[in-house]
Design an enzyme around this catalytic site. Structure first.
Site, PDB file in Angstrom:
ATOM      1  CE1 TYR A 170      37.297  51.272  -3.052  1.00  0.00           C
ATOM      2  CE2 TYR A 170      36.675  52.570  -2.116  1.00  0.00           C
ATOM      3  CZ  TYR A 170      37.043  51.624  -2.250  1.00  0.00           C
ATOM      4  OH  TYR A 170      35.717  51.517  -1.519  1.00  0.00           O
ATOM      5  CE1 TYR A 171      35.692  57.274  -0.950  1.00  0.00           C
ATOM      6  CE2 TYR A 171      37.929  56.853  -1.584  1.00  0.00           C
ATOM      7  CZ  TYR A 171      36.702  57.138  -0.565  1.00  0.00           C
ATOM      8  OH  TYR A 171      36.217  56.250   1.080  1.00  0.00           O
ATOM      9  CD  GLN A 172      37.703  58.677 -12.840  1.00  0.00           C
ATOM     10  OE1 GLN A 172      38.876  59.353 -12.065  1.00  0.00           O
ATOM     11  NE2 GLN A 172      37.279  58.940 -13.892  1.00  0.00           N
ATOM     12  NE  ARG A 173      34.422  51.985  -6.589  1.00  0.00           N
ATOM     13  CZ  ARG A 173      33.958  52.032  -5.305  1.00  0.00           C
ATOM     14  NH1 ARG A 173      32.436  51.575  -5.689  1.00  0.00           N
ATOM     15  NH2 ARG A 173      34.199  52.797  -4.079  1.00  0.00           N
ATOM     16  CG  HIS A 187      39.148  59.797   1.066  1.00  0.00           C
ATOM     17  ND1 HIS A 187      38.955  58.586   1.485  1.00  0.00           N
ATOM     18  CD2 HIS A 187      37.603  60.259   0.519  1.00  0.00           C
ATOM     19  CE1 HIS A 187      37.857  58.800   2.200  1.00  0.00           C
ATOM     20  NE2 HIS A 187      37.151  59.532   1.342  1.00  0.00           N
ATOM     21  CG  HIS A 227      47.395  56.081   0.419  1.00  0.00           C
ATOM     22  ND1 HIS A 227      47.173  55.371   0.835  1.00  0.00           N
ATOM     23  CD2 HIS A 227      46.159  56.871   1.149  1.00  0.00           C
ATOM     24  CE1 HIS A 227      46.352  54.419   1.337  1.00  0.00           C
ATOM     25  NE2 HIS A 227      45.529  55.226   1.817  1.00  0.00           N
ATOM     26  CG  ASP A 242      48.871  51.493  -3.749  1.00  0.00           C
ATOM     27  OD1 ASP A 242      48.289  51.913  -3.019  1.00  0.00           O
ATOM     28  OD2 ASP A 242      50.137  52.792  -3.615  1.00  0.00           O
ATOM     29  CG  HIS A 265      52.719  54.128  -0.812  1.00  0.00           C
ATOM     30  ND1 HIS A 265      50.953  53.860  -1.250  1.00  0.00           N
ATOM     31  CD2 HIS A 265      52.040  54.758   0.588  1.00  0.00           C
ATOM     32  CE1 HIS A 265      50.135  54.158  -0.438  1.00  0.00           C
ATOM     33  NE2 HIS A 265      50.427  54.641   0.695  1.00  0.00           N
ATOM     34  CD  GLU A 277      55.505  16.872 -10.377  1.00  0.00           C
ATOM     35  OE1 GLU A 277      56.358  15.738 -10.161  1.00  0.00           O
ATOM     36  OE2 GLU A 277      55.264  16.631  -9.368  1.00  0.00           O
TER      37      GLU A 277
END
Length: 734
Positions: free
Chosen positions: A255-258, A411, A413, A431, A462, A661
């Site tokens: 996420y932080y690489q982004r 940042h 976990h 997660d 986690h 169904e």
């Protein structure tokens, strides 16, 4: 593609050391983009649909802001508030106006950018620390200085594009009262932020460095590249050394690489254009370009794996990745990046974005090679890593992602040897990511919520081992930074794909090793996932192994004691205070299975952990402000053990078609799961209702060259390496 005048200016800068404020020849031409490549392109943009769409989008955005008039408010609000959002709109519009001027030649965009910047020139020198700042380093325009750095990264690019069209007097006013003052505040005025090894510093370094190029101030550039004292102990280059692994994996997670990619690639492009002799894109064996590719690899159907402080809704469709893909393609012309741009449906109004749009229109795109791989963590690649196991390259194919990484700084976990699973296009083993509502003012101004500390970062949130209801490293991230898992084995191909890693020191005297194996089975649409987590402890303890999942519980193979009139809470601290207990049960040897359904597919989670108590519940307790999502979990609990082996199997199966169904394959195909120990070998046997059993032999010695043998199916079987797989006919299965 740098014009003759730009090359001349670059040569003068490179050859002649300049003191701050000195003015070289031709001091106003753009230096952050190739103006000649964009000049007049508006008339022919329709030839390249992706570029034409971006041109129309940016023009609509900027024209709307121009119609609304210049609005440069005195800062007062935190994230999501009116002044915060207006300053964000301003830097976006300023950046867009500069590019539109270069593409279309329309002087209205110059006038708009000038008027906005002159308004900032009046406001900015009067500002002190932001009134809504809390624990973060205070900005001037925004509640945290990070956002000021982002403003500078965008603003200086927009200014660079129009600067040569302004009068010398206006240039001087804007240079001195906006960009020089902002750069000074973010550098010498904020040394603890600027010289950090952290994404906040990356944005500050990039903004200040690009400002140095535009203002022809090489001292500013050197400080951005090498730290305030220019020793190389901090700054942009040191961040490239320490924040990325040799595989291009970023320390704080996908996420932080982004988020960090944008300043890395944009500033690198500026360095490359102005000082090509630095060979910035070749630095550390091309780590910037590796980082672009590894960021893409850490996604499922375009969405980033939500490890650490991550928001689960962030995908490749984000400004950071539009820029990264375009700049990466501009340097490599890798046709696989074109397929990512095609999925994104966007590019950028830069020469690199033009390259992407032109070559997409020419049909040069090729599929991106999503693959199983180990992305090592740490500057030298020895701090564990993320093991990515893919059953295919399609958007619905199963992906098992195992987080055996270092802490990830503040940042990070507390979740060593954690894992998540995607299957059938959905997140199945989940997660939580971060407890935060980004830029929603009602939720603490968009900041991280208190529950990010009390729940999201805690280990029980986690899918990994918890000892005595406490988190890894006592929930001290600085302690966590000193210790990393050991990645012992990885196999991305073959009849068993998997990861084995070991963690020591997360708890005093406790070592745990985890094998997570992706096991394709003939006739099954998705592989089985086998999980063997072994714990060695020095004293009797409570061992918990949670599994957080997405879906609706369908059935259990063992009796439950359900809480139907009251809803107890699992514990008092370390995340346990946020877990409701809905039911408990003690499975026997053959009936330890829980089945749920998600998006029409069934999932059976089967355990073979002797003496385990199963706890079923949901997150969201102890949450008076409704800050947490309500998500189900299953927890295996062992009390009073010194050593333990948690043995689990996750089986995707069957199909429920709501429109027709019809239900098929809702019953697990597995009859039993067993575990035994032979010397230094673990044997996990999966017995199916039909067909041969599968025995997985997992050796303690993970050396790929080591030979092993064990009694399997009544005879000696041998294999080489950490894991062997054997089929046993049903009549001989045990």
């Amino acid at each position: 593609m740098i014009g003759r005048n730009l090359l001349l200016g670059v040569a003068l800068i490179a050859m002649t050391p300049l003191t701050a404020h000195a003015a070289p020849v031709d001091d106003a031409h753009p230096v952050l983009t190739d103006a000649a490549a964009l000049s007049g392109l508006g008339a022919q943009a329709q030839r390249y649909p992706l570029f034409a769409e971006e041109l129309a989008r940016v023009r609509k955005l900027v024209d709307t802001e121009m119609k609304n008039g210049i609005n440069v408010p005195v800062p007062k609000d935190a994230g999501g508030g009116a002044s915060h959002e207006q300053h964000k709109r301003n830097y976006t519009a300023l950046y867009g106006a500069g590019l539109l001027y270069r593409v279309t030649g329309d002087k209205r965009y110059v006038d708009y950018a000038r008027d906005m910047l002159l308004a900032y020139a009046k406001l900015y020198p009067t500002l002190g620390p932001h009134p809504a700042a809390k624990n973060e380093a205070a900005g001037r325009l925004f509640w945290q200085s990070l956002n000021d750095s982002v403003w500078l990264v965008y603003g200086i690019q927009g200014y660079d594009a129009v600067r040569d069209a302004l009068s010398p007097a206006d240039r001087k006013t804007i240079d001195d009262n906006v960009f020089r003052k902002m750069a000074q505040f973010l550098s010498t005025g904020s040394p603890k932020v600027f010289d950090r090894i952290h994404n906040h510093a990356t944005w500050a370094n990039a903004g200040v460095g690009m400002t140095g190029y535009v203002l022809r101030d090489p001292n500013m550039v050197e400080q951005a590249l090498k730290g305030l004292d220019k020793s190389g102990k901090a700054g942009f280059l040191r961040q490239l050394d320490l924040l990325f692994s040799p595989d291009g994996y970023y320390a704080e997670g996908p996420y932080y690489q982004r988020y960090a990619l944008q300043p890395f690639v944009i500033f690198a492009a500026a360095v490359d254009a102005n000082e090509p002799q630095r060979h910035i894109f070749e630095y550390r064996d091309g780590v910037i370009l590796k980082a672009i590719r590894s960021a893409i690899q850490t996604t499922y159907d375009g969405y980033f794996f939500p490890f650490n402080d991550a928001m689960p809704d962030k995908s490749l469709k984000t400004e950071e990745l539009y820029q990264a893909v375009a700049i990466g393609y501009g340097k490599t012309h890798d046709p696989a990046l074109l397929s990512i741009a095609q999925w994104q449906g966007r590019t950028v109004l830069t020469p690199q974005g033009l390259d992407v749009a032109r070559d997409l229109a020419a049909g040069k795109s090729r599929p991106f090679p999503f693959a199983s791989m180990l992305l090592r963590d740490g500057p030298d690649g020895d701090h564990g890593g993320i093991a990515i196991l893919r059953d295919g390259a399609g958007p619905k194919d199963q992906v098992l992602a195992v987080k055996n990484t270092a802490q990830g700084m503040g940042h990070g976990h507390f979740d060593k040897l954690n894992w998540i699973l995607y299957d059938n296009g959905q997140a199945v083993v989940t997660d939580y990511g971060a407890a935060r509502f980004l830029n929603i003012e009602a939720k603490d101004g968009g900041r991280y919520l208190p529950e990010n500390v009390s729940w999201a970062a805690q280990t029980v949130a986690h899918n990994t081992l918890v000892v005595d209801e406490t988190s890894h490293f006592g929930a001290d991230w600085k302690r966590g930074e000193t210790l990393s898992p050991r990645q012992l084995w990885f196999a991305g191909e073959g009849t068993v794909r998997g990861s084995i890693a070991e963690m020591a020191g997360a708890y005093p005297g406790v070592t745990f090793r985890r094998a997570l194996l992706q096991v394709p089975v003939e006739g099954a649409k998705s592989p089985l996932v086998v999980d063997l987590l072994k714990v060695t402890g020095g004293k009797a303890a409570r061992y918990d192994l949670p599994l957080h999942y997405a879906g609706q519980l369908i059935d259990t193979g063992f009796p439950l004691q359900s809480n139907v009139t009251t809803r107890p809470v699992l514990g008092k601290a370390n995340g346990y205070q946020h877990l409701w207990v809905d039911a408990t049960g003690k499975p026997a040897a053959q009936n330890g299975v829980v089945t749920w359904i998600e998006d029409g597919r069934f999932y059976s989670y089967r355990v073979a952990t002797p003496g385990v108590t199963m706890i079923l519940g949901e997150s969201g307790a102890g949450d008076p402000r409704f800050n947490l999502r309500r998500e189900p979990f299953i927890l295996q609990r062992l009390d009073g053990a010194k050593d333990a082996a948690f043995v689990s199997l996750l089986e995707p199966h069957g199909r429920y078609d709501a429109s027709a169904e019809t239900t098929t394959g809702s019953e697990s195909a597995v009859r039993s799961l067993t575990h035994e120990r032979q010397g230094d070998i673990d044997l996990v046997t999966i017995t199916f209702r039909k067909g041969p059993s599968v025995v997985l032999a997992i050796a303690d010695d993970t050396d790929a060259a080591k030979s092993h043998s064990a009694q399997i199916g009544g005879k000696a079987q041998g294999w080489k390496g950490a894991v062997g797989r054997f089929a046993i006919p049903q009549e001989k299965s045990r």
